[in-house]
Enzyme design. Structure first.
Site, PDB file in Angstrom:
ATOM      1  N   ILE A  76       1.368  -1.018   0.149  1.00  0.00           N
ATOM      2  CA  ILE A  76      -0.241   0.015   0.192  1.00  0.00           C
ATOM      3  C   ILE A  76       1.141   1.544  -0.071  1.00  0.00           C
ATOM      4  O   ILE A  76       1.883   1.296   0.719  1.00  0.00           O
ATOM      5  CB  ILE A  76      -1.054   0.297   1.107  1.00  0.00           C
ATOM      6  CG1 ILE A  76      -2.038   0.929   0.724  1.00  0.00           C
ATOM      7  CG2 ILE A  76      -0.481  -0.212   2.429  1.00  0.00           C
ATOM      8  CD1 ILE A  76      -3.205   1.355   2.101  1.00  0.00           C
ATOM      9  N   VAL A  78       1.441   5.491  -0.937  1.00  0.00           N
ATOM     10  CA  VAL A  78       0.779   6.650  -1.631  1.00  0.00           C
ATOM     11  C   VAL A  78       2.029   8.023  -2.230  1.00  0.00           C
ATOM     12  O   VAL A  78       3.254   7.300  -1.337  1.00  0.00           O
ATOM     13  CB  VAL A  78       0.208   7.756  -0.276  1.00  0.00           C
ATOM     14  CG1 VAL A  78      -0.101   8.852  -0.620  1.00  0.00           C
ATOM     15  CG2 VAL A  78      -0.917   6.843   0.174  1.00  0.00           C
ATOM     16  N   GLU A 110       2.270  -6.569   7.107  1.00  0.00           N
ATOM     17  CA  GLU A 110       4.101  -6.879   7.257  1.00  0.00           C
ATOM     18  C   GLU A 110       4.237  -5.869   7.440  1.00  0.00           C
ATOM     19  O   GLU A 110       3.822  -4.779   6.186  1.00  0.00           O
ATOM     20  CB  GLU A 110       4.820  -8.041   6.812  1.00  0.00           C
ATOM     21  CG  GLU A 110       4.473  -9.394   7.360  1.00  0.00           C
ATOM     22  CD  GLU A 110       3.776  -9.872   6.035  1.00  0.00           C
ATOM     23  OE1 GLU A 110       3.241 -11.310   6.251  1.00  0.00           O
ATOM     24  OE2 GLU A 110       3.815  -9.595   4.852  1.00  0.00           O
ATOM     25  N   ASN A 115       8.853   1.787  10.134  1.00  0.00           N
ATOM     26  CA  ASN A 115       8.024   2.381   9.895  1.00  0.00           C
ATOM     27  C   ASN A 115       7.396   3.001  11.364  1.00  0.00           C
ATOM     28  O   ASN A 115       5.937   2.371  10.824  1.00  0.00           O
ATOM     29  CB  ASN A 115       7.350   1.903   8.206  1.00  0.00           C
ATOM     30  CG  ASN A 115       6.731   3.068   7.560  1.00  0.00           C
ATOM     31  OD1 ASN A 115       6.179   3.903   8.072  1.00  0.00           O
ATOM     32  ND2 ASN A 115       6.458   2.127   6.650  1.00  0.00           N
ATOM     33  N   TYR A 122      -2.374   2.232  10.444  1.00  0.00           N
ATOM     34  CA  TYR A 122      -2.973   0.291  11.044  1.00  0.00           C
ATOM     35  C   TYR A 122      -3.315  -0.011  12.013  1.00  0.00           C
ATOM     36  O   TYR A 122      -4.737   0.091  12.695  1.00  0.00           O
ATOM     37  CB  TYR A 122      -1.552  -0.333  10.332  1.00  0.00           C
ATOM     38  CG  TYR A 122      -0.663  -0.478   9.489  1.00  0.00           C
ATOM     39  CD1 TYR A 122      -2.204  -0.321   8.091  1.00  0.00           C
ATOM     40  CD2 TYR A 122       0.081  -0.931   9.346  1.00  0.00           C
ATOM     41  CE1 TYR A 122      -0.848   0.015   6.824  1.00  0.00           C
ATOM     42  CE2 TYR A 122       1.005  -0.785   8.073  1.00  0.00           C
ATOM     43  CZ  TYR A 122      -0.131  -0.497   6.766  1.00  0.00           C
ATOM     44  OH  TYR A 122       0.688  -0.611   5.253  1.00  0.00           O
TER      45      TYR A 122
END
Length: 153
Positions: A76, A78, A110, A115, A122
């Site tokens: 995912i 951006v 994962e 990060n 999340y």
């Protein structure tokens, strides 16, 4: 809390024609980016792959592998210039809804241990730490652990 984008993003299924734009974004945000071949293989395998656009420009994308009643978020992203505007949250929310529509009971992912922004996102979306995958990700000087996270859908 992130600011809402001025314009609402549009979501659509990723096509092979999108891979060039996706592959322009990928190396600008990851030290070990997916390759064109990785994305093509994902599309060839029938993974759930979507792009996020604003004003006709691809600014994000996500891929989910469905296995029985489980959704595994593989990637995912951006684009750097569009981060911090709530677009990652919107994209993740879209992928959760798509996974629910496909009757997934859970979503897993994962994330690099370093990060912390992604981990925080999340967690606000209901994901919980389920474990650690030791030495999962490559780094410039070795390997980094991954945090395994999951959420019931």
């Amino acid at each position: 809390m992130s600011a809402l984008p001025k314009y609402q993003p549009q979501f659509r299924v990723m096509s092979y024609e999108d891979l060039i734009a996706v592959c322009r974004i990928e190396p600008t945000i990851y030290s070990h980016p997916w390759t064109y071949g990785n994305f093509k293989d994902s599309l060839d395998s029938g993974y759930c792959a979507w792009v996020m656009e604003m004003s006709g420009e691809i600014i994000g994308y996500a891929l989910v592998m469905m296995v029985l009643d489980e959704a595994h978020l593989l990637n995912i992203s951006v684009a750097q210039a569009h981060q911090g505007q709530g677009l990652g949250r919107a994209l993740l929310g879209h992928m959760i809804e798509i996974s629910r529509h496909r009757l997934a009971a859970n979503m897993f992912l994962e994330v690099r241990e370093s990060n912390t922004k992604a981990i925080a996102l999340y967690e606000t979306m209901g994901f919980c730490e389920m474990g650690i995958r030791r030495h999962y990700y490559p780094t410039k000087s070795g390997r980094e652990d991954a945090v395994l996270m999951g959420v019931a859908l």
